[in-house]
Design an enzyme around this catalytic site. Structure first.
Site, PDB file in Angstrom:
ATOM      1  N   GLU A 121       0.853  -1.197   0.000  1.00  0.00           N
ATOM      2  CA  GLU A 121       0.000   0.000   0.000  1.00  0.00           C
ATOM      3  C   GLU A 121       0.879   1.233   0.000  1.00  0.00           C
ATOM      4  O   GLU A 121       2.087   1.159   0.289  1.00  0.00           O
ATOM      5  CB  GLU A 121      -0.974  -0.017   1.189  1.00  0.00           C
ATOM      6  CG  GLU A 121      -2.127  -0.982   0.949  1.00  0.00           C
ATOM      7  CD  GLU A 121      -3.173  -0.989   2.041  1.00  0.00           C
ATOM      8  OE1 GLU A 121      -3.179  -0.075   2.871  1.00  0.00           O
ATOM      9  OE2 GLU A 121      -3.967  -1.936   2.045  1.00  0.00           O
ATOM     10  N   HIS A 238      -9.686   9.836   2.145  1.00  0.00           N
ATOM     11  CA  HIS A 238      -9.192   8.744   1.297  1.00  0.00           C
ATOM     12  C   HIS A 238      -9.332   9.190  -0.152  1.00  0.00           C
ATOM     13  O   HIS A 238     -10.388   9.707  -0.534  1.00  0.00           O
ATOM     14  CB  HIS A 238      -9.995   7.465   1.552  1.00  0.00           C
ATOM     15  CG  HIS A 238      -9.323   6.239   1.020  1.00  0.00           C
ATOM     16  ND1 HIS A 238      -9.205   5.997  -0.324  1.00  0.00           N
ATOM     17  CD2 HIS A 238      -8.720   5.208   1.650  1.00  0.00           C
ATOM     18  CE1 HIS A 238      -8.555   4.852  -0.495  1.00  0.00           C
ATOM     19  NE2 HIS A 238      -8.244   4.356   0.688  1.00  0.00           N
ATOM     20  N   ARG A 284      -1.050   9.199   1.600  1.00  0.00           N
ATOM     21  CA  ARG A 284      -2.472   9.370   1.294  1.00  0.00           C
ATOM     22  C   ARG A 284      -2.891  10.830   1.164  1.00  0.00           C
ATOM     23  O   ARG A 284      -3.690  11.186   0.304  1.00  0.00           O
ATOM     24  CB  ARG A 284      -3.291   8.663   2.383  1.00  0.00           C
ATOM     25  CG  ARG A 284      -4.728   8.570   2.078  1.00  0.00           C
ATOM     26  CD  ARG A 284      -5.428   7.699   3.077  1.00  0.00           C
ATOM     27  NE  ARG A 284      -5.175   6.288   2.828  1.00  0.00           N
ATOM     28  CZ  ARG A 284      -5.605   5.310   3.606  1.00  0.00           C
ATOM     29  NH1 ARG A 284      -6.299   5.592   4.693  1.00  0.00           N
ATOM     30  NH2 ARG A 284      -5.355   4.048   3.319  1.00  0.00           N
ATOM     31  N   HIS A 345     -12.396   9.900   5.818  1.00  0.00           N
ATOM     32  CA  HIS A 345     -12.153   8.473   6.042  1.00  0.00           C
ATOM     33  C   HIS A 345     -11.718   8.149   7.463  1.00  0.00           C
ATOM     34  O   HIS A 345     -12.093   7.110   7.999  1.00  0.00           O
ATOM     35  CB  HIS A 345     -11.075   8.032   5.046  1.00  0.00           C
ATOM     36  CG  HIS A 345     -10.737   6.587   5.066  1.00  0.00           C
ATOM     37  ND1 HIS A 345     -11.657   5.605   4.750  1.00  0.00           N
ATOM     38  CD2 HIS A 345      -9.581   5.934   5.360  1.00  0.00           C
ATOM     39  CE1 HIS A 345     -11.068   4.414   4.830  1.00  0.00           C
ATOM     40  NE2 HIS A 345      -9.821   4.587   5.228  1.00  0.00           N
ATOM     41  N   ARG A 380      -2.339   9.487   8.722  1.00  0.00           N
ATOM     42  CA  ARG A 380      -2.134   8.082   9.089  1.00  0.00           C
ATOM     43  C   ARG A 380      -1.595   7.271   7.914  1.00  0.00           C
ATOM     44  O   ARG A 380      -2.088   7.401   6.780  1.00  0.00           O
ATOM     45  CB  ARG A 380      -3.455   7.470   9.558  1.00  0.00           C
ATOM     46  CG  ARG A 380      -3.360   6.004   9.913  1.00  0.00           C
ATOM     47  CD  ARG A 380      -4.682   5.490  10.446  1.00  0.00           C
ATOM     48  NE  ARG A 380      -5.747   5.617   9.471  1.00  0.00           N
ATOM     49  CZ  ARG A 380      -6.040   4.707   8.552  1.00  0.00           C
ATOM     50  NH1 ARG A 380      -5.345   3.577   8.461  1.00  0.00           N
ATOM     51  NH2 ARG A 380      -7.035   4.907   7.715  1.00  0.00           N
TER      52      ARG A 380
END
Ligand code: SIN
Length: 558
Positions: A121, A238, A284, A345, A380
């Site tokens: 990821e 997100h 992100r 998110h 995060r």
């Protein structure tokens, strides 16, 4: 063990009260239930939580080529200078045994030739994401843990029970008041230790991946009880929620980009490399802002996700949940690109807690998304949230039995106190609030708009206490107004851009702002803003601790 006194209807006495049934609450419950009686209170069905919908998986340094230090490094980089290193070290070092414990309880991660399969990821330096049933990791975690909780004789489940306020006696949390739904009958839980594991606040935003239960109830109740809330301005968006009607928005996991999917603009161009050297696999916050900026350039409400580089067989087996949902919605995944846009998110901020999960309020612990321990900083790292739930769920279960028990006298006072009125807001306000937050405190913010929005929300907040209770939705809406006020206050105070917090009037990070914003209620009920250094501000723990939570429990008696 509390010996029940004369049993009375609507008053439940337990050793441990856990509010919330995502991964953190369930894991804590299962590890506490041999040490005393546990009440597990949750406002919906047992499994309805953010955990249930988590797709990507659990990031953990379990591979022979991986190390907790490397995982910590990636977490710190993604966190944009605001992670507390001690908290990150606890997460990443205690992650592997916590995940092994989850497997011991029956969790089956995907394997190939007997070996755990590790996914990629964004912003992870290597493949370290464990997943289950392809993209249904959260569902499998909930299934594994809830099955055990249902049959554990030490756990009593109170589902469809909405915590309305924490119960505080003589400066100590001694349980909570709640509404048994659907009739909104008042009930009270009295316990030596209360653990808030009540999850996030995504529903405060109009466009979110979070289920309807995420209304910030635990954060709002902790706030009313006098706890400090940290880093509330950092709400993660997100980058790839499906662009379609309805709420919540269906998430298309970051793991899809980890396997090779790319984002394209209206002209079909692969645009993320223009924004960051890591392209589609940048942190992100960077990808979400890249998508947002591209949407503006294109004059459309979405960009497109192109799966065509992932071999079809692989796509079908690795992402069965995504394939099924896209098909259900009528997408031809063989031929079409899929429209995606950012959606709220995850809350990086929350109830200030130390490395032992202790909040400012004696008797109250906080774990998981509702808490802020300093792990996530300003952004995060993908798939660190379920790991946090496991590691800190275990830590809460280790410390709770070591905390002072309720005296018989205090227990009596707690049982006798009259329940306070439940705070309610008209449900019609919910949509207005969500739209306001989306517009004013979303991907981009500026001082003028934030100030206007904050004043509007404060005016709503001032009306709340006067309304009579009638439903879950009204109580939730009041909590949403409370947490929205805190998000707006902190976002207004932070005059820089960092991680998920982007201010168009202060577009750069500012080293002077490498500190946490701590909000507290003053005696008149107003919000006060304080600052805390980056370190675990509330922790009395040594800066770096690798000891297992259990072995630390003895030191925590206070
Ligand atoms: C995802 O699967 O993209 C979400 C994972 C996460 O939020 O950590």
């Amino acid at each position: 063990m509390i010996t029940p006194r004369i049993p009375r209807p609507n008053i439940h006495e337990f050793d441990f009260l856990i509010i919330g049934s995502g991964v953190a609450g369930l894991f804590a419950a299962l590890h506490l239930a041999d040490r005393g009686s546990v009440a597990l209170v949750t406002k919906d069905t047992l499994t309805e939580s953010n955990t249930e919908y988590a797709q990507g998986g659990i990031a953990v340094a379990l591979g022979h080529d991986d190390r907790p230090e490397d995982h910590a490094h990636d977490t710190l980089v993604a966190g944009a200078g605001l992670c507390d290193p001690a908290a990150v070290e606890v997460l990443t070092a205690e992650g592997p045994p916590a995940v092994e414990e989850l497997m011991r309880l029956g969790m089956r991660f995907d394997r190939k030739a007997g070996e755990l399969v590790r996914g990629q990821e964004a912003a992870h330096g290597r493949r370290r994401i464990l997943h289950a049933s392809g993209d249904e990791t959260g569902h499998e975690v909930e299934r594994t843990l809830s099955r055990r909780a249902y049959v554990h004789p030490g756990i009593t489940i109170f589902d469809h029970t909405l915590m309305t306020d924490l119960l505080v006696v003589e400066g100590r949390c001694v349980g909570c008041d709640a509404l048994a739904l659907p009739d909104a009958e008042r009930v009270r839980f009295v316990a030596s230790v209360t653990i808030l594991a009540s999850g996030g606040l995504g529903q405060v935003y109009e466009v979110t991946t979070n289920p309807l239960v995420t209304t910030g109830d635990g954060m709002a109740a902790a706030w009313r009880a006098g706890c400090r809330l940290l880093d509330m301005e950092f709400v993660q968006f997100h980058p790839t929620a499906l662009y379609h009607e309805g709420s919540p928005k269906f998430l298309i996991s970051e793991a899809v980009r980890g396997e090779g999917a790319i984002l394209r603009n209206a002209a079909g161009e692969h645009f993320m490399p223009d924004y960051h050297p890591e392209g589609d696999l940048a942190p992100r916050d960077v990808v979400a802002r890249g998508v947002f900026s591209q949407m503006r350039k294109d004059g459309r409400g979405y960009v497109e996700l192109d799966f065509s580089s992932i071999p079809l067989e692989r796509f079908l087996s690795r992402f069965p949940g995504i394939v099924a949902e896209l098909r259900r919605l009528g997408f031809d995944i063989y031929r079409e690109r899929v429209p995606v846009a950012p959606a709220a998110h995850y809350a990086m901020g929350g109830i200030g807690a130390d490395l032992r999960c202790r909040t400012d309020l004696p008797g109250l612990l906080a774990v998981g998304e509702c808490s802020s321990v300093g792990i996530h900083g300003a952004n995060r790292l993908a798939s660190n949230s379920m790991l946090e739930g496991l590691v800190f769920g275990l830590r809460a279960a280790a410390i709770a039995p070591a905390l002072p028990r309720l005296s018989y006298e205090l227990l009596g006072v707690a049982a006798e106190l009259a329940p306070p009125p439940v705070r309610c807001a008209p449900t019609a306000l919910r949509a207005e609030l969500q739209s306001l937050m989306h517009t004013c405190a979303g991907m981009e913010r500026d001082g003028e708009t934030l100030l206007e929005a904050r004043d509007t929300v404060r005016a709503w907040a001032a009306q709340i206490a006067t309304l009579p209770v009638s439903s879950r939705e009204e109580a939730e809406t009041a909590n949403m107004v409370t947490v929205a006020n805190l998000i707006l206050t902190a976002a207004l105070a932070r005059t820089e851009s960092r991680g998920a917090h982007y201010r168009t009037d202060f577009p750069e990070p500012d080293e002077a702002w490498r500190r946490h914003i701590a909000l507290r209620m003053d005696a008149a009920g107003a919000v006060t803003t304080q600052f805390a250094p980056v370190e675990n501000a509330l922790s009395k723990a040594p800066a770096a601790s690798r000891r297992a939570a259990n072995s630390e429990a003895d030191e925590w008696r206070d």
